[in-house]
Design a protein around this motif. Structure first.
Motif, PDB file in Angstrom:
ATOM      1  N   HIS A  41      -2.192   8.602   0.140  1.00  7.57           N
ATOM      2  CA  HIS A  41      -2.055   8.702  -1.316  1.00  7.57           C
ATOM      3  C   HIS A  41      -2.942   9.795  -1.920  1.00  7.57           C
ATOM      4  O   HIS A  41      -2.827  10.081  -3.111  1.00  7.57           O
ATOM      5  CB  HIS A  41      -2.405   7.363  -1.972  1.00  7.57           C
ATOM      6  CG  HIS A  41      -1.351   6.314  -1.790  1.00  7.57           C
ATOM      7  ND1 HIS A  41      -0.287   6.167  -2.652  1.00  7.57           N
ATOM      8  CD2 HIS A  41      -1.187   5.376  -0.823  1.00  7.57           C
ATOM      9  CE1 HIS A  41       0.473   5.164  -2.239  1.00  7.57           C
ATOM     10  NE2 HIS A  41      -0.051   4.658  -1.124  1.00  7.57           N
ATOM     11  N   PHE A  87      -0.014   0.152  -5.399  1.00  8.04           N
ATOM     12  CA  PHE A  87      -1.136   0.626  -4.591  1.00  8.04           C
ATOM     13  C   PHE A  87      -2.501   0.200  -5.154  1.00  8.04           C
ATOM     14  O   PHE A  87      -3.378  -0.209  -4.376  1.00  8.04           O
ATOM     15  CB  PHE A  87      -1.061   2.147  -4.457  1.00  8.04           C
ATOM     16  CG  PHE A  87      -2.267   2.745  -3.786  1.00  8.04           C
ATOM     17  CD1 PHE A  87      -2.467   2.607  -2.430  1.00  8.04           C
ATOM     18  CD2 PHE A  87      -3.216   3.443  -4.528  1.00  8.04           C
ATOM     19  CE1 PHE A  87      -3.590   3.143  -1.806  1.00  8.04           C
ATOM     20  CE2 PHE A  87      -4.332   3.984  -3.925  1.00  8.04           C
ATOM     21  CZ  PHE A  87      -4.523   3.836  -2.562  1.00  8.04           C
ATOM     22  N   ILE A 104       0.837  -1.213   0.000  1.00 10.55           N
ATOM     23  CA  ILE A 104       0.000   0.000   0.000  1.00 10.55           C
ATOM     24  C   ILE A 104       0.864   1.251   0.000  1.00 10.55           C
ATOM     25  O   ILE A 104       0.521   2.267  -0.634  1.00 10.55           O
ATOM     26  CB  ILE A 104      -0.954  -0.023   1.207  1.00 10.55           C
ATOM     27  CG1 ILE A 104      -2.041  -1.091   0.986  1.00 10.55           C
ATOM     28  CG2 ILE A 104      -1.607   1.339   1.419  1.00 10.55           C
ATOM     29  CD1 ILE A 104      -3.003  -1.226   2.126  1.00 10.55           C
ATOM     30  N   LYS A 105       2.000   1.215   0.660  1.00  8.33           N
ATOM     31  CA  LYS A 105       2.876   2.385   0.696  1.00  8.33           C
ATOM     32  C   LYS A 105       3.574   2.635  -0.638  1.00  8.33           C
ATOM     33  O   LYS A 105       3.996   3.760  -0.907  1.00  8.33           O
ATOM     34  CB  LYS A 105       3.926   2.208   1.791  1.00  8.33           C
ATOM     35  CG  LYS A 105       3.323   2.152   3.193  1.00  8.33           C
ATOM     36  CD  LYS A 105       4.393   1.902   4.235  1.00  8.33           C
ATOM     37  CE  LYS A 105       3.781   1.796   5.622  1.00  8.33           C
ATOM     38  NZ  LYS A 105       4.795   1.518   6.664  1.00  8.33           N
ATOM     39  N   ASP A 145       3.742   3.312  -4.567  1.00  9.15           N
ATOM     40  CA  ASP A 145       2.844   3.930  -5.544  1.00  9.15           C
ATOM     41  C   ASP A 145       2.497   2.973  -6.689  1.00  9.15           C
ATOM     42  O   ASP A 145       1.381   2.999  -7.212  1.00  9.15           O
ATOM     43  CB  ASP A 145       3.476   5.203  -6.120  1.00  9.15           C
ATOM     44  CG  ASP A 145       3.676   6.266  -5.044  1.00  9.15           C
ATOM     45  OD1 ASP A 145       3.047   6.139  -3.978  1.00  9.15           O
ATOM     46  OD2 ASP A 145       4.475   7.202  -5.274  1.00  9.15           O
ATOM     47  N   ILE A 202      -5.466   1.597   6.332  1.00  8.35           N
ATOM     48  CA  ILE A 202      -6.375   2.646   5.847  1.00  8.35           C
ATOM     49  C   ILE A 202      -5.695   4.005   5.902  1.00  8.35           C
ATOM     50  O   ILE A 202      -5.863   4.852   5.009  1.00  8.35           O
ATOM     51  CB  ILE A 202      -7.678   2.626   6.675  1.00  8.35           C
ATOM     52  CG1 ILE A 202      -8.444   1.317   6.433  1.00  8.35           C
ATOM     53  CG2 ILE A 202      -8.556   3.817   6.313  1.00  8.35           C
ATOM     54  CD1 ILE A 202      -9.640   1.140   7.345  1.00  8.35           C
ATOM     55  N   VAL A 210      -4.923  -1.897  -2.634  1.00  3.80           N
ATOM     56  CA  VAL A 210      -6.142  -1.324  -2.069  1.00  3.80           C
ATOM     57  C   VAL A 210      -7.359  -2.167  -2.437  1.00  3.80           C
ATOM     58  O   VAL A 210      -8.353  -2.225  -1.690  1.00  3.80           O
ATOM     59  CB  VAL A 210      -6.303   0.144  -2.527  1.00  3.80           C
ATOM     60  CG1 VAL A 210      -6.805   0.234  -3.969  1.00  3.80           C
ATOM     61  CG2 VAL A 210      -7.263   0.897  -1.609  1.00  3.80           C
ATOM     62  N   SER A 267      -2.502   4.516   5.580  1.00  4.78           N
ATOM     63  CA  SER A 267      -1.561   4.554   4.454  1.00  4.78           C
ATOM     64  C   SER A 267      -2.287   4.833   3.140  1.00  4.78           C
ATOM     65  O   SER A 267      -1.764   5.540   2.265  1.00  4.78           O
ATOM     66  CB  SER A 267      -0.809   3.226   4.372  1.00  4.78           C
ATOM     67  OG  SER A 267      -0.082   2.970   5.551  1.00  4.78           O
ATOM     68  N   SER A 268      -3.496   4.289   3.003  1.00  3.15           N
ATOM     69  CA  SER A 268      -4.287   4.579   1.797  1.00  3.15           C
ATOM     70  C   SER A 268      -4.660   6.045   1.724  1.00  3.15           C
ATOM     71  O   SER A 268      -4.639   6.663   0.650  1.00  3.15           O
ATOM     72  CB  SER A 268      -5.555   3.710   1.779  1.00  3.15           C
ATOM     73  OG  SER A 268      -5.245   2.340   1.832  1.00  3.15           O
ATOM     74  N   ASN A 269      -4.980   6.640   2.878  1.00  6.61           N
ATOM     75  CA  ASN A 269      -5.347   8.051   2.890  1.00  6.61           C
ATOM     76  C   ASN A 269      -4.168   8.942   2.507  1.00  6.61           C
ATOM     77  O   ASN A 269      -4.356  10.034   1.971  1.00  6.61           O
ATOM     78  CB  ASN A 269      -5.871   8.415   4.271  1.00  6.61           C
ATOM     79  CG  ASN A 269      -6.358   9.852   4.343  1.00  6.61           C
ATOM     80  OD1 ASN A 269      -7.239  10.243   3.586  1.00  6.61           O
ATOM     81  ND2 ASN A 269      -5.781  10.635   5.250  1.00  6.61           N
TER      82      ASN A 269
END
Length: 529
Positions: A229, A195, A189-190, A192, A223, A199, A225-227
């Protein structure tokens, strides 16, 4: 004559079930075998009747055998047609023969009608006339059905393979949650690049209900980590928007250069159309020049409209941004006065619409009175009626434009007053000409005839929907659709006589420099009042 059935072409291997061509009649000859002789039938007799061929037929019925015929004789005669699988002989001078291939049946049918004689004996028991026909056999039908089912299975298999090739690949299965998979997914997830896939796995885990109190912190970190991006995605979006704006600006600049070159080409054609150069061209050359000029003008007008559309879109975007900023700055203080002003403008718009309808009815009455007084119309009256209809269309267009601008308070009120005044002046001038009032009693005005008044109304409507102005050639190309007799000099002189209504401006730089006329009646009506 050689023994065997070599001279019979239809009996040869490879003919299959195809009948012989009708143009080439088959000549049957005497066939000599080891123990018998076959004599052909009379060619003038009709062919023997045969039954309908069963599907997959490999068995034939053979009748008319001599009483002394043996199974060895049958194999000697019909074995030359093809491989025989089985022979079922009866005591009543007939038998059934089953071949290995279907095409050998047609060769056996060729022997139907032959007279057979054993050796050189003419005894009745040693002679007979062969009758060969198709026979129904359960073994043949069963084999044919099995072969059809096999072909159907092969066809279904082929179609399935084609469908599998065309079907898009299925997504990889999502693994179930575990601490090891969670740690790997956190790293993905971290990143790019990975991702989007990571996700999707996280979404599947949450929808499956993999979250519990023990692993809630792990899901919270993923979550979070998703935010993180979101900022990156917004930056990419702004970068692409900037590239799009640069591409639009580049396209607009290139389109302006192309339009300037088109203007130069049109100017070349216009210079060539003048008398001092036009007389030196031949008739065919003049025709080609005229066609090329019209094509260049149409393409020029099309590109000009496209460029004007791009500028109008930019102007509308700027006005929308200004309106949004003004609404945000004003806040809630302007809500109540805005509602009252809108209601006031609606009432004024309704009253102005009633006045326009009244003037339109007066024009209709004048047309009816003219028709009663002069039942036989001349060409001038016809053009008068056309001009009146154009005036009505212009009034309707101005009315629609005035209704759309009810939100701009001062401009909408000024535009409606200008429409009423222009309509009233045109109707009064029309009524005065109908009643025969001499021109010397009229006040001095830059508009000298009803035709010029109509042109003023139509040009005002046309330029009002072109806020950036339009060239004199563009205006004339629009007016020439209504009347082909309108020329550029007449329109330019009329616009020059009305400086409070129309204003000429210069736009562009260098080769793209051009003169544009714009409508300035909103400012001019204040200066003339």
């Amino acid at each position: 004559m050689m023994t065997g059935i070599t001279p019979m072409n239809p009996m040869m291997q490879g003919l299959g079930m195809m009948p012989p061509p009708m143009e080439m009649p088959i000549i049957k000859e005497i066939i000599h075998c080891k123990t018998c002789t076959l004599f052909p039938p009379n060619p003038n007799l009709p062919p023997p009747a045969i039954r309908e061929r069963p599907p997959g037929c490999k068995t034939v019925f053979v009748g008319g055998l001599p009483e002394n015929a043996t199974e060895q004789l049958i194999v000697e005669i019909f074995g030359q047609c093809g491989e025989i699988i089985a022979i079922r002989k009866s005591k009543k001078n007939f038998c059934h023969i089953r071949f290995a291939e279907e095409f050998t049946v047609d060769k056996a049918l060729f022997l139907s009608g032959y007279r057979i004689r054993l050796g050189s004996s003419t005894d009745k028991k040693d002679t007979g006339r062969l009758h060969v026909d198709f026979a129904q056999a359960r073994d043949d039908l069963y084999e044919w059905e099995c072969r059809q089912r096999m072909l159907a299975r092969e066809e279904r298999h082929r179609r399935k393979i084609e469908e599998d090739l065309l079907r898009p690949p299925s997504p990889p299965p999502i693994v179930h949650y575990s601490d090891h998979e969670c740690s790997q997914l956190g790293d993905k997830i971290k990143d790019d690049g990975s991702f989007p896939d990571a996700v999707r796995v996280l979404l599947t885990w949450v929808e499956r209900g993999e979250v519990n109190r023990r692993n809630a912190n792990n899901f919270y970190s993923m979550i979070q980590s998703s935010n993180s991006h979101i900022r990156r995605l917004l930056g990419e979006k702004s970068t692409h928007e900037k590239e799009m704006e640069e591409a639009k600006e580049k396209f607009k600049t290139a389109l302006s250069g192309i339009l300037g070159q088109f203007e130069q080409i049109v100017s070349v054609f216009q210079a060539a159309s003048k008398q001092k150069a036009w007389d030196h061209f031949s008739k065919a050359q003049r025709k080609n020049l005229d066609v090329w000029r019209k094509q260049a003008e149409e393409i020029r007008n099309m590109h000009n409209e496209q460029l004007m559309g791009i500028r109008r879109e930019e102007e509308m975007e700027m006005s929308d941004d200004d309106m949004e900023s003004s609404h945000l700055a004003d806040g809630k203080d302007l809500e109540d006065p805005g509602v009252s002003q809108v209601e006031t403008l609606k009432e004024e718009n309704d009253s102005l619409r009633c006045q326009l309808d009244a003037y339109r009815n007066e024009v209709e009455l004048l047309k009816q009175e003219q028709g009663k007084n002069q039942p036989i119309r001349s060409e001038e009256d016809t053009t008068h009626s056309q001009q009146l209809s154009f005036l009505q269309q212009a009034l309707q267009g101005m009315q629609k434009v005035g209704h759309e601008h009810t939100c701009t308070h001062a401009q909408a009120r000024t535009f409606s007053d200008h429409c009423v005044c222009a309509t009233a002046s045109s109707v009064v001038s029309c009524s005065q000409e109908k009643e025969g009032v001499p021109e010397k009693n009229l006040p001095h005005s830059p508009v000298q005839s009803e035709r010029e008044a109509l042109l003023v109304g139509i040009i005002s409507t046309f330029l009002h929907v072109h806020p950036f102005g339009a060239s004199i050639e563009y205006i004339c190309s629009y007016l020439q659709r209504l009347d082909t007799k309108i020329n550029t000099g007449e329109v330019e002189s009329l616009l020059s006589r009305l400086p409070c209504t129309f204003r000429q401006e210069l736009s562009g730089v260098g080769a793209s420099l051009e003169k544009r006329w714009s409508f300035c009646g909103f400012e001019g009506i204040r200066s003339t009042s």
